[in-house]
Design a protein around this motif. Sequence first.
Motif: not given
Length: 743
Positions: A494-495, A500-503, A524-528, A600-601
Motif C-alpha cells: 500500500x505504501x 508512486x501514484x502520488x509522485x 510503474x504500477x499495473x504490472x509491478x 491516490x487513495x
Amino acid sequence: KYSTMVCVRSCSLAVLVLCCLQPAIAGWASDDAISAILHKKAPSSVQYERWVGNVSEACIDAYASLAASHDRYGVNRLERVVDASGKLGAGLLDGNVYVQGSYDECLDTGDTQFCMLEAVKASQPSSPLLVIQTCLPSNCSRSDLLYVLELLDEALLDLLGPGGVVLLPVTCTSQKHPPFNAGAVVMVVVCVVFVVLAGLGTAVHWADDQLKVAARATWSRDSLNTSGKDEEGGGGGASGEKLPLLSRLASYKQRQGASDPPTKDPFPVRLAKCFSLLKNVPTILSTHQPASAITSLNGIRTLSMFWVITGHTFYFFSVSNNVKNPLLFLRYIAGRYSFQAIINAYFSVDSFFFLSGLLVSYLTLREMSRKNGRFPLLTFYVHRLLRLTPTYAFLLFFYWLLQMHLSDGPWYPTIAGVDSQPYNTCAKYWWTNLLYINNLYPSDVPAPESCMGWSWYLANDMQFYVVSPLMIVLLYHSLPLGLLSVGVFLLSCLTATGAIAGYYGYSASMYAGDQPSDPSQSLELYGRPYSRIAPYLVGIAVGYVFFKDHRIRVKGHRWLTLLLHVAMLLVAGVLLLETVYGLYNIYPPHNHVLSSTASVMYLTFSRFAWGLGLALLVFVCHSGYGGLINSFLSMGFWVPLSRLTFTAYLVHPIVGMAIVGGRRDPFYYTDIGVSIFVVGYVAMAYAAAGLVAAFVEFPLSNVELLVFSVLGIQRGSSTRNPVATQAVPSGTDVSVPHESKHA
C-alpha cells in the motif's frame, strides 16, 4: 475537426497522384474514362516534373508494366492498383480517419504491395490522425510513398497546429502468407510430435484396455470352472453334487484378492497413457465435485476468465486502432454506467491473485499438518516450475514463431510480423518470460510491445509464490507472527503504490475518455509486484481461516448468525461494486475531476478492497449461507471450464490477435455487434484452450506425476493430477476437511 478533414483529403489526393504518376508521364491510358477520372483526381498544384526527379525509375517502370498487362479476368492491372488504393469514407466526425484500401484486391493483382502509413500528432502519439492504405507496385520503395507525404508536410504542420505531425514507419505487405523461418518449422515439428504422441498414447491405452478386458474375462471363466471342480465330487459334500452357482461365485470372490491378474502397467505403457486422449479428455470434461470441495471457486474462476477475455476484446481493438467510430465509442458509450465493468476489467486479474493466494495457503498448511509442521521445500518449488513452465514455454514459442502464420490482413504485420515490436522483443527477451521476471525486466517496454505481454500476470504470481512461505510457515507455527508477516507485506504494498501514484500524479483510472493516459502508469504500477500483491495476501489469510475451519456463530441465535452472514454478503457487494463502478462520474459526458488525493487513495486501496470483497463472498458461500449465489457459482457447468482457465488465459490473446489483425476493414462499434464478437471470441478461445490442455498441458502434467511416482517423491495436496496451486488454477475440486462443510 476541420484540420483533420483537410489533412485526410490532402493525403488521399496525394496517394491518387502516385497512382496516376505513369499516365501523366508516359501519356498512356488503358481506358479513356478511367484515365479521365484519374486526371481529374490529381491536384493541379502538384507538378508532375517533381515526381520524375524523386520517384525511383524502378517504381515508374513497374507502373508502366502494370498498365500494359491484364489479369485473368481481362481487367487492366493498373486499374486494379488504383481501385485497391485507399479512399476517404464517411464518418470523419466520429473518428473514421481511415483512407481505406482493399488488401485482397491489391495483393491478388500480382507484383504489388499493400502499404499502410499512420500519421499522428506528436502530442498524442497513441491516437492516429489518419491511416492511409494504398496499393503500390512491388518495385516501389517505401521512400516513394513517403515522398508524397513529404510534399504535404508543411501544409500539415500549418493545419494541425503546434506539436506537428509524426509519420510512423510505413508497413508494406507483398504476400499474404510469409515464408516459414527455421524457428517456425521447429515449432510446427513440436506440434506434430504432441499430436503423434497423443495418437500413440490413445492407441496404446485402447489396446491395453482391450487386452485387460479379455484377460479378465478369461481369468474369471477359468476361476469359476476351477472353483466348480474343487467343490464337486469328493470334496463338495456327502452326496458329491455340485454346489449351486451362488456358492461358486462366493468362493470365486474369496479367491479374487489373491489370484487377480496384475493391474500395474509397465513403465512404457504408463508413459504412453500420459498422452492418451482417452485419459485426458474425460478428465477435462468431468463435472464431479466432492462433497468437501470449495465449489464456489469454480464459478468465480471461470467468470473471471470470461471477464478477462471481454476486457481484452476492447483492449485489442484499442491498441490496434481498428475501430471506425472511436470518438462515438470513447465519448458516449464509455460513459455508460454498465460499461464500467469493461473499463475496469483489470480487476478480474486480481480475482486470480486472490484465488491463487487462497489455494497456496490452504493446501500448503494442510500438507504441513500431515507432516507434523515440516515445510515441503523441495516439492513446493520444483513442482511449481514443472507444473507451469512446460505449457507456458510451448505457448510462448508458439506465439513468437507461429503467430504470424495464423492470419493475414492489413494490420496483421504490425501485430505479429517479423518487423513488429512484440516479435523483436521476444527475440531478445524470451528468456525473461521463462525466468518469470518479464514484469521487471526490461523495465521500459510497455505491455503492447513486450513478448507475450499478458504473461506479466504469471511473473507476478510466481514471485508471490516464491515469497509466500515467509507468511505461510509463520502462520502455521505462530498466528501472531504470521499475521505480522502478512501485515508487513500488505503495508509495503500500500505504501509503495500510494507513493508512486502520488509522485507521478497518476489518474485513478488508466482510461480517461478521449484523453491520453500516462503510459508510465502501465509500467510503474499495473504490472509491478509491489502494487499487485494485496489480493494475494488476502487470499493467504482466507486460506488459513479455511485450514483452521473458523466459523462465525452465535450460539442459540440461529437468526442472528444468518443476519451476520447476510451483512457480510452486503459488505462484499458494496466493496466489489464500488471498486468497479465508483469512478463512473469521471468519464464523459460527466467529466468529474478527482482530486489528486482521491486518485491516490483509489489506486492504493482499490485492489485490496476487491480482495476483501471476494474473501467475504467466498467465506459466506463456504459457510453455507450463500444461497442462490453459492448455488450459481457451484454449478457443475463451471467445473470443466474451470480446468481450462490456465490454458485459456495463455491462449485467448493469440486467438484474439488473429481475429482482430485479420480484419480487412475497421470494426464499427455497436452493442449487438460487439456482443456477438465477444461470445464468438470466448467460444474460440476455450476451444483452443481445450486442444492445448488435451494435447500438451494434461499430458505433461501426467508425465510429471509419473516421474514423481517412480522416484518415490511425495507431492503436496492436489485437486486433480496437476496441483491446484498454480497461477490461474486449472484444477478444481478444492477439498477442505469434510467436517467443515455444513449449513
